[in-house]
Design a protein around this motif. Structure first.
Motif, PDB file in Angstrom:
ATOM      1  N   ASP A  11      75.282   6.050 -16.887  1.00  0.00           N
ATOM      2  CA  ASP A  11      75.185   5.146 -15.940  1.00  0.00           C
ATOM      3  C   ASP A  11      75.128   4.051 -15.623  1.00  0.00           C
ATOM      4  N   PHE A  12      75.073   3.468 -17.009  1.00  0.00           N
ATOM      5  CA  PHE A  12      74.897   1.932 -17.168  1.00  0.00           C
ATOM      6  C   PHE A  12      75.918   1.210 -16.730  1.00  0.00           C
ATOM      7  N   TRP A  13      76.191   0.276 -16.594  1.00  0.00           N
ATOM      8  CA  TRP A  13      77.133  -1.117 -16.711  1.00  0.00           C
ATOM      9  C   TRP A  13      76.504  -1.893 -16.569  1.00  0.00           C
ATOM     10  N   ASN A  14      76.795  -3.483 -17.680  1.00  0.00           N
ATOM     11  CA  ASN A  14      76.535  -4.189 -17.274  1.00  0.00           C
ATOM     12  C   ASN A  14      77.964  -5.570 -17.131  1.00  0.00           C
ATOM     13  N   ILE A  15      77.884  -6.161 -16.613  1.00  0.00           N
ATOM     14  CA  ILE A  15      78.573  -6.905 -15.587  1.00  0.00           C
ATOM     15  C   ILE A  15      78.507  -8.384 -16.472  1.00  0.00           C
ATOM     16  N   ARG A  16      79.364  -8.846 -17.468  1.00  0.00           N
ATOM     17  CA  ARG A  16      79.441 -10.364 -18.099  1.00  0.00           C
ATOM     18  C   ARG A  16      79.949 -11.047 -17.094  1.00  0.00           C
ATOM     19  N   GLY A  17      79.393 -12.285 -16.335  1.00  0.00           N
ATOM     20  CA  GLY A  17      80.053 -13.117 -16.113  1.00  0.00           C
ATOM     21  C   GLY A  17      80.141 -14.751 -16.027  1.00  0.00           C
ATOM     22  N   ASP A  18      81.003 -15.468 -15.631  1.00  0.00           N
ATOM     23  CA  ASP A  18      80.977 -16.608 -15.465  1.00  0.00           C
ATOM     24  C   ASP A  18      80.041 -17.586 -14.788  1.00  0.00           C
ATOM     25  N   MET A  19      79.746 -18.925 -14.952  1.00  0.00           N
ATOM     26  CA  MET A  19      78.511 -19.649 -14.797  1.00  0.00           C
ATOM     27  C   MET A  19      78.755 -20.989 -15.031  1.00  0.00           C
ATOM     28  N   ARG A  20      79.527 -21.845 -15.067  1.00  0.00           N
ATOM     29  CA  ARG A  20      79.320 -23.102 -15.311  1.00  0.00           C
ATOM     30  C   ARG A  20      79.037 -24.470 -15.047  1.00  0.00           C
ATOM     31  N   ILE A  21      78.306 -24.535 -15.607  1.00  0.00           N
ATOM     32  CA  ILE A  21      78.013 -26.347 -15.676  1.00  0.00           C
ATOM     33  C   ILE A  21      78.757 -27.446 -15.475  1.00  0.00           C
ATOM     34  N   GLY A  22      78.840 -28.403 -13.904  1.00  0.00           N
ATOM     35  CA  GLY A  22      79.903 -29.185 -14.451  1.00  0.00           C
ATOM     36  C   GLY A  22      81.465 -28.620 -14.490  1.00  0.00           C
ATOM     37  N   LYS A  23      81.332 -27.467 -14.401  1.00  0.00           N
ATOM     38  CA  LYS A  23      82.854 -27.137 -14.522  1.00  0.00           C
ATOM     39  C   LYS A  23      83.329 -26.866 -15.064  1.00  0.00           C
ATOM     40  N   VAL A  24      82.590 -27.482 -16.313  1.00  0.00           N
ATOM     41  CA  VAL A  24      82.909 -27.521 -17.657  1.00  0.00           C
ATOM     42  C   VAL A  24      82.313 -25.845 -18.498  1.00  0.00           C
ATOM     43  N   LEU A  25      80.932 -26.434 -19.025  1.00  0.00           N
ATOM     44  CA  LEU A  25      80.446 -25.230 -19.810  1.00  0.00           C
ATOM     45  C   LEU A  25      79.339 -24.237 -19.174  1.00  0.00           C
ATOM     46  N   ASN A  26      80.506 -23.117 -19.642  1.00  0.00           N
ATOM     47  CA  ASN A  26      80.149 -21.726 -18.825  1.00  0.00           C
ATOM     48  C   ASN A  26      78.592 -21.398 -20.120  1.00  0.00           C
ATOM     49  N   ILE A  27      77.840 -21.178 -19.222  1.00  0.00           N
ATOM     50  CA  ILE A  27      76.550 -20.468 -20.047  1.00  0.00           C
ATOM     51  C   ILE A  27      76.195 -18.875 -19.294  1.00  0.00           C
ATOM     52  N   GLY A  28      77.535 -18.836 -18.675  1.00  0.00           N
ATOM     53  CA  GLY A  28      77.395 -16.640 -18.512  1.00  0.00           C
ATOM     54  C   GLY A  28      76.268 -16.731 -17.573  1.00  0.00           C
TER      55      GLY A  28
END
Length: 253
Positions: A11-28
């Motif tokens: 009943d629980f799903w975690n979705i790990r996504g992308d979040m990029r700073i300056g289109k380079v560093l992906n902090i998630g």
């Protein structure tokens, strides 16, 4: 980091996504999908679903029709709200006053997400707003405040920014005294303007360690998942509070 969906229970799903700073560093970043007892679903936070992740979510939720609500827990996580609203037009969208201001095109529910009224609508989830720090800081760079959501049936705690996972191999931890979790680096800047704010924040963390001692998985937005044996989460959070207390209680002297 790579986008993925992680099933933590039936009943629980975690979705790990992308979040990029300056289109380079992906902090998630992250969102989570929770199935309620009656078979309907809620999202914790918003994320733009794509590819296989989107297909799996739509298969679980009857093409999105079974999604009852999207609870946007962090006032500074607004980038994906509009896309989520387009994907799930039948869902009720909850957010903070900052969500309302930053994404006005969404028909937000009138009750803010952090209100007792919203918590009462979803009794299968437990919520907590940290004490002693601003939920919506006037400083746009201070993101320590967030609304935490705990799902007791799966033992999963979903948290944005306030608590971070320090993802190091256990072999390294055996050599270096590195904690498993820590508070967001801007907590001190987020403290309320009173001498007891730091103590109140650490006291809150101690209460969470006790009240949510059944936590087996911690899902943190910009770091990682952490899994715990029985009692492990409580021990780790208490250790983080003990370490932070001297620095935070000195901040307003």
């Amino acid at each position: 980091m790579a986008e993925k969906i992680i099933g933590l229970s039936d009943d629980f799903w975690n979705i790990r996504g992308d979040m990029r700073i300056g289109k380079v560093l992906n902090i998630g970043t992250q969102c989570s999908l929770v199935r309620l007892a009656e078979g309907r679903f809620v999202f914790l936070d918003s994320y733009t679903l794509k590819g296989d992740i989107r297909d799996r979510v739509m298969a679980l939720t009857d093409g999105g029709r079974m999604v009852e609500a999207v609870l946007n827990l962090h006032p500074f996580h607004t980038l994906h709200c509009a896309r989520m609203a387009a994907d799930f037009p039948g869902a009720t969208f909850y957010g903070s006053a900052r969500h309302w201001r930053e994404v006005p095109q969404i028909a937000w529910a009138s009750d803010p997400v952090e209100s007792p009224a919203v918590a009462a609508r979803f009794p299968q989830l437990a919520f907590s707003l940290p004490d002693g720090i601003a939920y919506i800081s006037e400083d746009e760079a201070v993101h320590a405040g967030s609304l935490l959501a705990f799902h007791p049936p799966s033992g999963t705690l979903h948290v944005d920014d306030t608590i971070n996972v320090l993802p190091l191999p256990e072999a390294v931890r055996k050599v270096l005294p590195v904690p498993r979790i820590a508070f967001h680096p801007t907590v001190r800047k987020a403290l309320d303007d009173d001498r007891q704010a730091g103590a109140r924040f650490c006291d809150w963390a101690e209460r969470i360690a006790a009240d949510w001692s059944a936590t087996r998985t911690l899902c943190a937005a910009h770091s990682a998942l952490a899994r715990f044996e029985e009692g492990g989460f409580s021990d780790a959070l208490r250790a983080a509070a003990r370490k932070a207390r001297p620095r935070l209680t000195a901040a307003r002297r």
